[in-house]
Enzyme design. Structure first.
Site, PDB file in Angstrom:
ATOM      1  N   TYR A 143      -2.695  -1.027  10.514  1.00 42.81           N
ATOM      2  CA  TYR A 143      -2.624  -1.252   9.062  1.00 42.81           C
ATOM      3  C   TYR A 143      -1.298  -0.741   8.496  1.00 42.81           C
ATOM      4  O   TYR A 143      -0.612  -1.445   7.744  1.00 42.81           O
ATOM      5  CB  TYR A 143      -3.810  -0.539   8.398  1.00 42.81           C
ATOM      6  CG  TYR A 143      -3.914  -0.747   6.906  1.00 42.81           C
ATOM      7  CD1 TYR A 143      -4.531  -1.882   6.387  1.00 42.81           C
ATOM      8  CD2 TYR A 143      -3.416   0.199   6.011  1.00 42.81           C
ATOM      9  CE1 TYR A 143      -4.639  -2.075   5.013  1.00 42.81           C
ATOM     10  CE2 TYR A 143      -3.516   0.015   4.639  1.00 42.81           C
ATOM     11  CZ  TYR A 143      -4.137  -1.125   4.147  1.00 42.81           C
ATOM     12  OH  TYR A 143      -4.237  -1.307   2.790  1.00 42.81           O
ATOM     13  N   SER A 194       0.873  -1.184   0.000  1.00 42.33           N
ATOM     14  CA  SER A 194       0.000   0.000   0.000  1.00 42.33           C
ATOM     15  C   SER A 194       0.901   1.221   0.000  1.00 42.33           C
ATOM     16  O   SER A 194       2.073   1.131   0.410  1.00 42.33           O
ATOM     17  CB  SER A 194      -0.836   0.001   1.287  1.00 42.33           C
ATOM     18  OG  SER A 194      -1.396   1.280   1.521  1.00 42.33           O
TER      19      SER A 194
END
Ligand code: BGC
Length: 269
Positions: free
Chosen positions: A167, A154
């Protein structure tokens, strides 16, 4: 299916492939001739729809339900894949989730769940794939490499993200997991890379695009001024899995419309 498929005869496992980015990656790999295992954790019926779509396009697919953070289930998944397709050539380590909260309110359970699925799950699947790549070696009719591992990272492997410490930590972990094993496995002709998507229009970030207000706010973070589509990531995955990227290992490809370019500094600073 494409007329000159780039991944002909190769077998691919895509985890988290029943929706979103994983679904688009599974379909894109299958369109290039790969036999695809559509991995999913819940909703096998959604995984089945993806497999049916692949078959309707003339491709080959099977669905397998497993929790990527559970070692036994991961081993069983690879076994089932070898039974059906014989081996693995491409792993797309895509399964991931968010459990967002402010840092001080983050429960240990929400921290652990995200690390378990997003990081430990990728470790377990990468290890199994690497074991098979080393055992089997290069099959030159299929690929110049003995195997390819693609991590779904990401932009948050580099962009800090308040309210999402678990995350962002998992994605930061993926960055060095990817690079460390890329370094370790390169002599065995195994290529290991990451894709770092920015904001892609999928269920995981629905809140960021479902109203025009939210979408406009999101677009202030994207210099290219459009939200990404799952197919944008499918194309990168095909390229990283194919011999067209044969000299690429240990790289993170940011597919983010410029989100990592510090857009707040355009005209400021
Ligand atoms: C997250 C999305 C977010 C995007 C950009 C992704 O990794 O899963 O929720 O929209 O990063 O911030």
């Amino acid at each position: 299916m494409q007329t000159n498929p780039k991944l002909k005869g190769q077998s691919a496992l895509v985890t988290g492939a029943s929706s979103g980015i994983g679904k688009a990656v599974a379909i894109a790999l299958a369109n290039e001739g790969a036999n695809v295992v559509v991995g999913c954790s819940s909703h096998p019926e959604h995984g089945q729809q993806v497999a049916d779509e692949i078959k309707a396009n003339g491709g080959t697919a099977m669905v397998y339900q497993a929790d990527v953070s559970n070692e036994e289930e991961v081993l069983a998944m690879f076994k089932a894949m070898y039974k059906e397709f014989g081996t693995i050539d491409i792993l797309v380590n895509n399964a991931g989730l968010q459990k967002d909260s402010s840092f001080v309110d983050m429960t240990l359970a929400d921290w652990q769940k995200v690390i378990d699925i997003n990081l430990t799950g990728q470790f377990l699947c990468a290890r199994e794939a690497a074991r098979e790549f080393i055992r089997r070696g290069i099959v030159s009719e299929r690929s110049a490499a003995a195997g390819k591992i693609i991590f779904m990272s990401s932009v948050h492997e580099v962009i800090p993200w308040a309210g999402h410490a678990n995350y962002a930590s998992s994605k930061g972990g993926i960055m060095l997991l990817m690079k460390s094993i890329a370094q370790e496995l390169a002599p065995q002709k195994i290529r290991v890379n990451s894709i770092a998507p920015g904001a892609i229009q999928t269920p995981i970030n629905k809140e960021a695009w479902e109203t025009p207000e939210a979408l406009n706010k999101l677009l202030t973070l994207i210099p290219y001024k459009r939200i990404g589509q799952p197919e944008d990531i499918g194309k990168v995955a095909v390229w990283l899995a194919s011999d067209e990227s044969d000299y690429i290992t240990g790289a993170t490809i940011f597919a983010d419309g410029g989100m990592t370019l510090f857009p707040g500094f355009a005209g400021n600073g």
